[in-house]
Design an enzyme around this catalytic site. Sequence first.
Site, mmCIF file in Angstrom:
data_model
loop_
_atom_site.group_PDB
_atom_site.id
_atom_site.type_symbol
_atom_site.label_atom_id
_atom_site.label_comp_id
_atom_site.label_asym_id
_atom_site.label_seq_id
_atom_site.Cartn_x
_atom_site.Cartn_y
_atom_site.Cartn_z
ATOM 1 N N ASN A 5 0.869 -1.184 0.000
ATOM 2 C CA ASN A 5 0.000 0.000 0.000
ATOM 3 C C ASN A 5 0.903 1.230 0.000
ATOM 4 O O ASN A 5 1.568 1.515 0.993
ATOM 5 C CB ASN A 5 -0.888 -0.042 1.259
ATOM 6 C CG ASN A 5 -1.718 1.214 1.416
ATOM 7 O OD1 ASN A 5 -1.778 2.057 0.512
ATOM 8 N ND2 ASN A 5 -2.359 1.355 2.563
ATOM 9 N N LYS A 53 0.038 4.301 -0.146
ATOM 10 C CA LYS A 53 -0.561 5.467 0.528
ATOM 11 C C LYS A 53 -0.369 6.724 -0.332
ATOM 12 O O LYS A 53 -0.395 6.633 -1.553
ATOM 13 C CB LYS A 53 0.024 5.611 1.947
ATOM 14 C CG LYS A 53 -0.102 4.299 2.733
ATOM 15 C CD LYS A 53 0.189 4.432 4.196
ATOM 16 C CE LYS A 53 0.023 3.081 4.883
ATOM 17 N NZ LYS A 53 0.165 3.120 6.323
ATOM 18 N N HIS A 91 -9.435 1.219 5.338
ATOM 19 C CA HIS A 91 -8.116 1.364 5.965
ATOM 20 C C HIS A 91 -8.256 2.241 7.214
ATOM 21 O O HIS A 91 -9.044 3.181 7.228
ATOM 22 C CB HIS A 91 -7.120 1.985 4.980
ATOM 23 C CG HIS A 91 -5.708 1.882 5.472
ATOM 24 N ND1 HIS A 91 -5.195 2.762 6.398
ATOM 25 C CD2 HIS A 91 -4.730 0.980 5.216
ATOM 26 C CE1 HIS A 91 -3.952 2.401 6.672
ATOM 27 N NE2 HIS A 91 -3.637 1.325 5.973
ATOM 28 N N GLU A 93 -6.549 4.545 8.316
ATOM 29 C CA GLU A 93 -6.325 5.982 8.084
ATOM 30 C C GLU A 93 -7.594 6.638 7.545
ATOM 31 O O GLU A 93 -7.885 7.785 7.848
ATOM 32 C CB GLU A 93 -5.123 6.172 7.140
ATOM 33 C CG GLU A 93 -3.815 5.876 7.884
ATOM 34 C CD GLU A 93 -2.691 5.306 7.030
ATOM 35 O OE1 GLU A 93 -2.744 5.426 5.788
ATOM 36 O OE2 GLU A 93 -1.759 4.728 7.628
ATOM 37 N N GLU A 147 -5.050 -5.051 10.625
ATOM 38 C CA GLU A 147 -3.977 -4.083 10.844
ATOM 39 C C GLU A 147 -4.196 -3.389 12.184
ATOM 40 O O GLU A 147 -4.951 -2.417 12.259
ATOM 41 C CB GLU A 147 -3.977 -3.030 9.730
ATOM 42 C CG GLU A 147 -3.800 -3.592 8.337
ATOM 43 C CD GLU A 147 -3.216 -2.552 7.378
ATOM 44 O OE1 GLU A 147 -2.140 -2.830 6.835
ATOM 45 O OE2 GLU A 147 -3.817 -1.483 7.189
ATOM 46 N N SER A 154 3.856 -2.490 10.168
ATOM 47 C CA SER A 154 5.316 -2.591 10.275
ATOM 48 C C SER A 154 5.871 -3.941 9.822
ATOM 49 O O SER A 154 6.797 -4.476 10.428
ATOM 50 C CB SER A 154 5.775 -2.267 11.700
ATOM 51 O OG SER A 154 5.395 -0.945 12.050
HETATM 52 P P1 13P Z 1 3.316 0.146 7.676
HETATM 53 O O1 13P Z 1 3.777 -1.129 7.025
HETATM 54 O O2 13P Z 1 4.073 1.356 7.195
HETATM 55 O O3 13P Z 1 3.256 0.015 9.160
HETATM 56 O O4 13P Z 1 1.806 0.393 7.177
HETATM 57 C C1 13P Z 1 0.877 -0.626 7.274
HETATM 58 C C2 13P Z 1 -0.330 -0.239 6.531
HETATM 59 O O5 13P Z 1 -1.074 0.644 6.958
HETATM 60 C C3 13P Z 1 -0.615 -0.915 5.257
HETATM 61 O O6 13P Z 1 -1.898 -0.634 4.816
#
Ligand code: 13P
Length: 252
Positions: A9, A11, A96, A98, A168, A214
């Site tokens: 992803n 982002k 997600h 976020e 997640e 992570s």
């Molecule tokens: P990270 O791997 O940067 O922690 O992000 C995870 C994530 O939100 C994938 O959608």
Amino acid sequence: MRKPVIAGNWKMYKLVADAVATALALKPLVANANHCEVLIAPPFTAIKTVADRLEGSNVRVAGQDCSTESEHGAHTGEVAADMLRDAGASYVIVGHSERRQLYSETDTFVNRKARVGLAAGLTVILCIGETLEQREGGIAERVVSRQLTGGLRDLTASDLDRIIIAYEPIWAIGTGLTATPEQAQEMHAFVRRVFAERHSEPSAGRLRILYGGSVKPDNITGLMKQTDVDGALVGGASLEAETFAQIVNYNR
Ligand code: 13P
């Protein structure tokens, strides 16, 4: 039996030129990865170009989100699921954390996105996961179960075969704190149990449940060894082709 999925992803990172360069660098590095589905989710602006350049490869493209609306119309700023498909995506991420935290998306909203994504022929990756306070307060399972059932409401049995869950935990996203393989396994097994109760044992047996938060080359193998971990949704470590390829080509 369950084919793993390793998804990147991206982002809100990468201009088109960088997205294409990363995708093209990734392509040969994962060309022999027949053990899993490999996908990347570039920002909307790069989907079409990246998908065109990846045609014929084993790397698939996902949208990071889609509109709740399936009819084209006056929805400034929105991207319809069939537009994603038209641009070359075959998956879409919905819910997600976020989006839930920064843009106040509710389970009802996420459920609509899942349904329009499926109706457009996309495979839907539904993200769920608890905050640190919720985990410490002992309500992680309750939260995850609510997000799961809310997100999957009114889906048909055949829809469910095009659903992938990404667990997640919010406290592990971008923090460098990964859930231990045991913590991931425990929640994944819980998710599969809830799914089996709500739907059926056979569809729960086919459900792919990805872990996200992570994920790095040095922790992917331990995570993938867990019975109920069927892949990963990778943020930061997917931005660089070589690092992401190491995750895709984890030790099996
Ligand atoms: P990270 O791997 O940067 O922690 O992000 C995870 C994530 O939100 C994938 O959608």
